[in-house]
Enzyme design. Structure first.
Site, PDB file in Angstrom:
ATOM      1  N   ARG A 105      36.163  42.093  44.875  1.00  0.00           N
ATOM      2  CA  ARG A 105      35.634  40.915  44.186  1.00  0.00           C
ATOM      3  C   ARG A 105      35.038  39.930  45.174  1.00  0.00           C
ATOM      4  O   ARG A 105      35.520  39.766  46.282  1.00  0.00           O
ATOM      5  CB  ARG A 105      36.756  40.221  43.413  1.00  0.00           C
ATOM      6  CG  ARG A 105      36.264  39.030  42.605  1.00  0.00           C
ATOM      7  CD  ARG A 105      37.398  38.295  41.945  1.00  0.00           C
ATOM      8  NE  ARG A 105      38.035  37.405  42.903  1.00  0.00           N
ATOM      9  CZ  ARG A 105      39.071  36.619  42.604  1.00  0.00           C
ATOM     10  NH1 ARG A 105      39.595  36.633  41.404  1.00  0.00           N
ATOM     11  NH2 ARG A 105      39.593  35.848  43.523  1.00  0.00           N
ATOM     12  N   CYS A 107      33.795  35.753  44.964  1.00  0.00           N
ATOM     13  CA  CYS A 107      33.847  34.555  44.122  1.00  0.00           C
ATOM     14  C   CYS A 107      33.107  33.454  44.853  1.00  0.00           C
ATOM     15  O   CYS A 107      33.430  33.140  46.010  1.00  0.00           O
ATOM     16  CB  CYS A 107      35.295  34.146  43.852  1.00  0.00           C
ATOM     17  SG  CYS A 107      35.443  32.694  42.764  1.00  0.00           S
TER      18      CYS A 107
END
Length: 128
Positions: A105, A107
């Site tokens: 991920r 972000c």
């Protein structure tokens, strides 16, 4: 060859793009903002927005006959990085609820998102 993914269980695209693309071995979703596809509403709370964005991603992935467990990468765009802890908690609960491993991920904080929402999430899922 690629195929367009379209489902009524996720919000319709609000521009010249598709909800997702099925490449055969992988599915790539467009960024999903937290619009409830049934009502068009957007919750105020960041946790509710994060959950709705994840549900929208899930709907697209499932339309391609994959599951949350097939998601290998997400990108999370937030309007305020101070919401990082709340977003993390919601994100963690979502993947645990689906008995799925956490994907890779990124972000990042962004200046603004469509419809002035607080979060947008996109994903890549693979066929194993």
């Amino acid at each position: 060859m690629s195929y367009e993914i379209n489902t009524e269980k996720a919000p319709a695209a609000i521009g010249p793009y598709v909800q997702g693309v099925d490449l055969g071995s992988m599915v790539i979703t467009s960024g999903q903002i937290p619009v409830n596809p049934e009502t068009g509403d957007v919750a105020e709370d960041i946790a509710a927005q994060a959950r709705q964005s994840l549900e929208n991603v899930k709907a697209i992935v499932e339309k391609a006959s994959l599951t949350v467990g097939d998601i290998v990468k997400t990108t999370v765009f937030v309007k305020d990085l101070n919401d990082f802890g709340t977003v993390n908690a919601t994100y963690e609960a979502f993947f645990k609820e689906h008995n799925a491993a956490f994907p890779a991920r990124s972000c990042v904080e962004v200046a603004r998102l469509p419809k002035d929402v607080k979060i947008e999430i996109e994903a890549i899922a693979v066929r194993k």
